[in-house]
Design a protein around this motif. Structure first.
Motif, short mmCIF file in Angstrom:
data_model
loop_
_atom_site.label_atom_id
_atom_site.label_comp_id
_atom_site.label_asym_id
_atom_site.label_seq_id
_atom_site.Cartn_x
_atom_site.Cartn_y
_atom_site.Cartn_z
N GLY A 16 -1.93 -9.07 -3.37
CA GLY A 16 -0.97 -8.01 -3.11
C GLY A 16 -1.03 -6.87 -4.12
N TRP A 17 -1.37 -7.18 -5.35
CA TRP A 17 -1.38 -6.16 -6.42
C TRP A 17 -2.43 -5.10 -6.12
N ALA A 18 -2.03 -3.85 -6.27
CA ALA A 18 -2.90 -2.72 -5.87
C ALA A 18 -3.92 -2.39 -6.94
N GLY A 73 4.03 -12.44 -2.88
CA GLY A 73 3.08 -11.47 -2.34
C GLY A 73 3.74 -10.17 -1.97
N ALA A 74 4.94 -10.24 -1.39
CA ALA A 74 5.65 -9.02 -1.00
C ALA A 74 6.04 -8.20 -2.22
N ALA A 75 6.50 -8.87 -3.28
CA ALA A 75 6.87 -8.14 -4.50
C ALA A 75 5.66 -7.47 -5.13
N ALA A 76 4.49 -8.14 -5.10
CA ALA A 76 3.28 -7.56 -5.67
C ALA A 76 2.78 -6.39 -4.83
N LEU A 77 2.83 -6.56 -3.51
CA LEU A 77 2.34 -5.51 -2.60
C LEU A 77 3.26 -4.30 -2.59
N ARG A 78 4.55 -4.57 -2.56
CA ARG A 78 5.59 -3.53 -2.55
C ARG A 78 5.41 -2.56 -1.38
#
Length: 264
Positions: free
Chosen positions: A195-197, A65-70
């Motif tokens: 998470g992905w924008a 989730g953190a990698a997708a959200l960035r």
């Protein structure tokens, strides 16, 4: 760190954290299994070993989730959690190798070390690669690779390997393993999509989280008698935390969609 525009970053971040917290309730659930007596000796019931392995899935969901959200703060926090988890697994591997643990136990710890290493690499790419779009895509792809390794090992390969000395997996076990793997992959996918924008991905992520949450409530109702009130309550909490991510993902998607419409 250059970030991409994301008007819904804050609710999306809260949603990812809720999903990770939901999966981390596997730790108290593991401790509340009836007849489960933990110790601090060199056994499979060692408390540190049980806790760090039960917490792996939550750390993986947080990292994906953190990698997708960035988002910088979420990424730094997830890196710290995964880094600490890796140190614990390295210490466990050292103890197992020195004391001569069974090969399948050592292999399980080595797989956990591999998963956490891949997860950390994915998050570091997301944090430090200069181009934000490339950083997010590549970092998420690497983190998802770590999540896939963890899910396949934990939910399929490890139970099969453990059953080999006893004549292999019993009838019906493979089906239940596939179901468990599918549910874990759904949670990982929900964290990545929430998470992905993009508004559409967050709506799909909300749907996946809702499915997992509803199934969790149904499973908790069935396990109350079999595993006791404590275990059933922890499972209910897990399902409610998962469902809590649903409105946050929807809000995050709506805010981003509104911001895009305002730009045009």
């Amino acid at each position: 760190m250059h970030t991409l525009p994301d008007a819904g970053r804050r609710p999306a971040a809260l949603g990812v954290l809720l999903l990770a917290a939901a999966v981390w309730t596997s730790v108290p659930m593991r401790l509340l299994v009836p007849g489960n007596e933990l110790d601090l000796g060199f056994t499979v019931d060692n408390a540190v070993l049980v806790i760090e392995n039960a917490a792996m899935a939550g750390t993986v969901v947080l990292g994906v989730g953190a990698a997708a959200l960035r988002a910088r703060r979420v990424l730094v926090g997830a890196l710290a959690v995964a880094g600490l988890h890796l140190l614990l697994q390295l210490g466990t591997a050292g103890v197992q190798l020195v004391n001569g643990a069974r090969p399948e136990l050592v292999l399980g710890t080595l797989v956990a070390i591999l998963v956490l290493t891949v997860l950390l690499v994915g998050m570091l790419i997301a944090l430090f690669v200069r181009k934000p779009a490339t950083a997010r895509r590549t970092g998420l792809a690497v983190a998802l690779a770590g999540a896939l390794i963890h899910t396949l090992w934990t939910n399929v390969l490890l139970p099969v390997v453990a059953a080999l000395p006893y004549g292999g997996p019993p009838p019906g076990m493979v089906g239940s393993l596939v179901v468990a793997m599918a549910l874990n992959l759904l949670v990982v996918a929900a964290a990545a999509l929430c998470g992905w924008a993009a508004p559409i991905t967050r709506r799909i992520g909300a749907l996946l989280a809702a499915v997992v949450g509803v199934l969790g409530i149904a499973a908790a109702a069935e396990t109350l008698d079999a595993f006791g009130a404590g275990y059933g309550t922890a499972q209910f909490v897990q399902a409610l935390l998962t469902l809590g991510a649903v409105p946050l993902a929807v809000i995050a998607g709506r805010r981003q969609a509104a911001a895009r419409q305002a730009e045009h």
